[in-house]
Design a protein around this motif. Structure first.
Motif, PDB file in Angstrom:
ATOM      1  N   ARG A  61       0.847  -1.211   0.000  1.00  0.00           N
ATOM      2  CA  ARG A  61       0.000   0.000   0.000  1.00  0.00           C
ATOM      3  C   ARG A  61       0.874   1.251   0.000  1.00  0.00           C
ATOM      4  O   ARG A  61       0.587   2.232  -0.696  1.00  0.00           O
ATOM      5  CB  ARG A  61      -0.955  -0.026   1.190  1.00  0.00           C
ATOM      6  N   PHE A  62       1.929   1.218   0.775  1.00  0.00           N
ATOM      7  CA  PHE A  62       2.821   2.368   0.840  1.00  0.00           C
ATOM      8  C   PHE A  62       3.518   2.598  -0.497  1.00  0.00           C
ATOM      9  O   PHE A  62       3.678   3.738  -0.936  1.00  0.00           O
ATOM     10  CB  PHE A  62       3.852   2.187   1.960  1.00  0.00           C
ATOM     11  N   HIS A  64       2.372   1.908  -3.442  1.00  0.00           N
ATOM     12  CA  HIS A  64       1.376   2.552  -4.319  1.00  0.00           C
ATOM     13  C   HIS A  64       1.344   4.057  -4.079  1.00  0.00           C
ATOM     14  O   HIS A  64       1.394   4.846  -5.030  1.00  0.00           O
ATOM     15  CB  HIS A  64      -0.032   1.985  -4.059  1.00  0.00           C
ATOM     16  N   CYS A  65       1.274   4.448  -2.810  1.00  0.00           N
ATOM     17  CA  CYS A  65       1.218   5.875  -2.469  1.00  0.00           C
ATOM     18  C   CYS A  65       2.505   6.589  -2.868  1.00  0.00           C
ATOM     19  O   CYS A  65       2.467   7.703  -3.397  1.00  0.00           O
ATOM     20  CB  CYS A  65       0.970   6.053  -0.975  1.00  0.00           C
ATOM     21  N   ASN A  66       3.643   5.956  -2.618  1.00  0.00           N
ATOM     22  CA  ASN A  66       4.930   6.544  -2.944  1.00  0.00           C
ATOM     23  C   ASN A  66       5.085   6.719  -4.457  1.00  0.00           C
ATOM     24  O   ASN A  66       5.561   7.757  -4.928  1.00  0.00           O
ATOM     25  CB  ASN A  66       6.045   5.665  -2.368  1.00  0.00           C
ATOM     26  N   TYR A  68       2.637   7.045  -6.619  1.00  0.00           N
ATOM     27  CA  TYR A  68       1.699   8.111  -7.000  1.00  0.00           C
ATOM     28  C   TYR A  68       2.296   9.491  -6.671  1.00  0.00           C
ATOM     29  O   TYR A  68       2.254  10.403  -7.500  1.00  0.00           O
ATOM     30  CB  TYR A  68       0.365   7.915  -6.287  1.00  0.00           C
ATOM     31  N   ALA A  69       2.877   9.617  -5.470  1.00  0.00           N
ATOM     32  CA  ALA A  69       3.453  10.897  -5.042  1.00  0.00           C
ATOM     33  C   ALA A  69       4.626  11.302  -5.936  1.00  0.00           C
ATOM     34  O   ALA A  69       4.895  12.494  -6.094  1.00  0.00           O
ATOM     35  CB  ALA A  69       3.915  10.816  -3.591  1.00  0.00           C
TER      36      ALA A  69
END
Length: 169
Positions: A61-62, A64-66, A68-69
């Motif tokens: 999950r992290f 994915h966020c990283n 995206y960021a």
């Protein structure tokens, strides 16, 4: 803090090495034990088609966020290197700071063997632990040639010496 949540000097050294020394454009790559995804994100930003893997669902999950960021596209999937159920082969395999327990050494060699296509390269970064010597012996016993690249990561603290090992058949 879980292991995956740490940004290890080996991952930063490997990410820097990829940017300086490795052609990533269009290369199909997989990262084992991606953690927060630093290496995978750099590889994807350099043009690689990257699959970031980790055993931890929280890490995925992290990542994915990283990604995206950082406006980077990559795939993310859970993978246990002790029991690889991945139906594909990759031109490149990446891993940083995964040689910390003896019990993991043979499963990592086996995973590399299963995931790396003929002629491919695996790049394994390690902060010069004694466990890496045993890993290299296993790699040689399993038909891999090894080339070592010495690096030093100079972060906010004391410099950390890191070896990056390229394994090939």
């Amino acid at each position: 803090m879980p292991y995956w949540a740490e940004i290890w000097p080996s991952s930063l050294a490997l990410a820097s090495f990829l940017g300086e020394e490795v052609q990533m454009q269009g290369v199909r790559a997989i990262e084992l034990g991606a953690g927060v995804g630093v290496v995978s994100i750099v590889a994807a930003a350099l043009g690689g088609a990257v699959l970031a893997t980790d055993y931890s669902s929280e890490a995925l999950r992290f990542i994915h966020c990283n990604a995206y960021a950082n406006a980077v596209g990559l795939r993310v999937q859970r993978l246990d290197w002790r029991n690889v159920m991945q139906p594909g082969k990759f031109e490149m395999l990446l891993a940083a700071d995964v040689l910390y327990e003896r019990v993991n050494l043979l499963p990592i060699i086996t995973a590399i063997d299963q995931l790396l296509e003929p002629g491919g390269s695996a790049y394994i970064a390690d902060p010069r632990r004694r466990m890496a010597e045993q890993f290299l012996e296993l790699a040689a016993e399993n038909g891999f040639s090894v080339k070592a690249y010495a690096r030093e990561h100079c972060g906010s603290g004391k410099p950390v010496s890191v070896n990056i090992y390229r394994l090939r058949r």
